[in-house]
Design an enzyme around this catalytic site. Sequence first.
Site, PDB file in Angstrom:
ATOM      1  N   SER A  95       0.639  -1.138   0.007  1.00  0.00           N
ATOM      2  CA  SER A  95      -0.027  -0.072  -0.095  1.00  0.00           C
ATOM      3  C   SER A  95       0.650   1.183   0.037  1.00  0.00           C
ATOM      4  CB  SER A  95      -0.904  -0.001   1.268  1.00  0.00           C
ATOM      5  OG  SER A  95      -0.242  -0.204   2.545  1.00  0.00           O
ATOM      6  N   HIS A 123      -4.374  -4.903  14.817  1.00  0.00           N
ATOM      7  CA  HIS A 123      -5.737  -5.106  14.413  1.00  0.00           C
ATOM      8  C   HIS A 123      -6.314  -5.529  15.714  1.00  0.00           C
ATOM      9  CE1 HIS A 123      -5.037  -4.218  10.677  1.00  0.00           C
ATOM     10  NE2 HIS A 123      -6.058  -4.511   9.984  1.00  0.00           N
ATOM     11  N   ASP A 140      -9.766  -2.689   6.716  1.00  0.00           N
ATOM     12  CA  ASP A 140     -10.299  -3.752   7.322  1.00  0.00           C
ATOM     13  C   ASP A 140     -11.314  -3.509   8.511  1.00  0.00           C
ATOM     14  OD1 ASP A 140      -8.665  -5.863   6.209  1.00  0.00           O
ATOM     15  OD2 ASP A 140      -7.051  -5.376   7.757  1.00  0.00           O
TER      16      ASP A 140
END
Length: 212
Positions: free
Chosen positions: A48, A140, A166
């Site tokens: 990314s 996360h 996400d």
Amino acid sequence: MTDVLAAFEAAKGFMPLDEGLALYAAAREAAAGLGLPLLEVGTYCGRSTLLLADAAASAGTVAVTVDHHRGSEEQQPGWEYHDSSLVDPATGRTDTLPEFRRTLFAAGLEEYVVAIVGRSPQVAKLWRQPLGLVFIDGGHTDEHAGADYEGWAPLVAVGGLLVIHDVFPDPADGGQAPYRIHQRALASGVFTEVSALRSLRVLRRAAGDLTV
Ligand SMILES: C[S@@+](CC[C@H](N)C(=O)[O-])C[C@H]1O[C@@H](n2cnc3c(N)ncnc32)[C@H](O)[C@@H]1O
């Protein structure tokens, strides 16, 4: 654009092409509009990062990317996203920094990236410069995603973008920590959603104080 997308698809990483295109569009808009640096939490191997770097380059600014390069919980040995080819034999620990540097070199984008090796909350505490875009794709867990939001969202310039990866409203689709920071951003009254593509959410900052 063709070149950067080819490099994106060749790089190790988790982001699918359609979400990458949405991130790239947001990054190009933010960079062209404000001319401020774009910042990513969660470099991994640079997949990314390439998109932010190319967008930054086209607007005469830079992409800053932050990662301790030891991998998230789900990338550790025995977990779903572990890649044994990324383990440094000298330490026995995951080290994504060499692969990240190869990714950037192969794409010819090194000069548009400032890479910071460190823990996101520690780096955020040192950072003062307003940012055109913050892309959160680090740890996360609630602890990590929450700290990323609290550390970096206040640094998004008015008119700038907060992008979260996400985001799964349905727990059956994935972990809830990114979703929870997405909800916090919307509830702040300062961020408004401008687009959603699968698990990628793009929010714009309006004027006003952000309490995190
Ligand atoms: C999901 S990967 C990032 C994927 C990358 N954005 C891509 O598209 O390929 C998450 C990355 O966040 C990093 N990370 C997790 N928690 C972190 C923290 N507290 N500070 C810095 N980096 C962290 C991990 O080392 C890992 O490389």
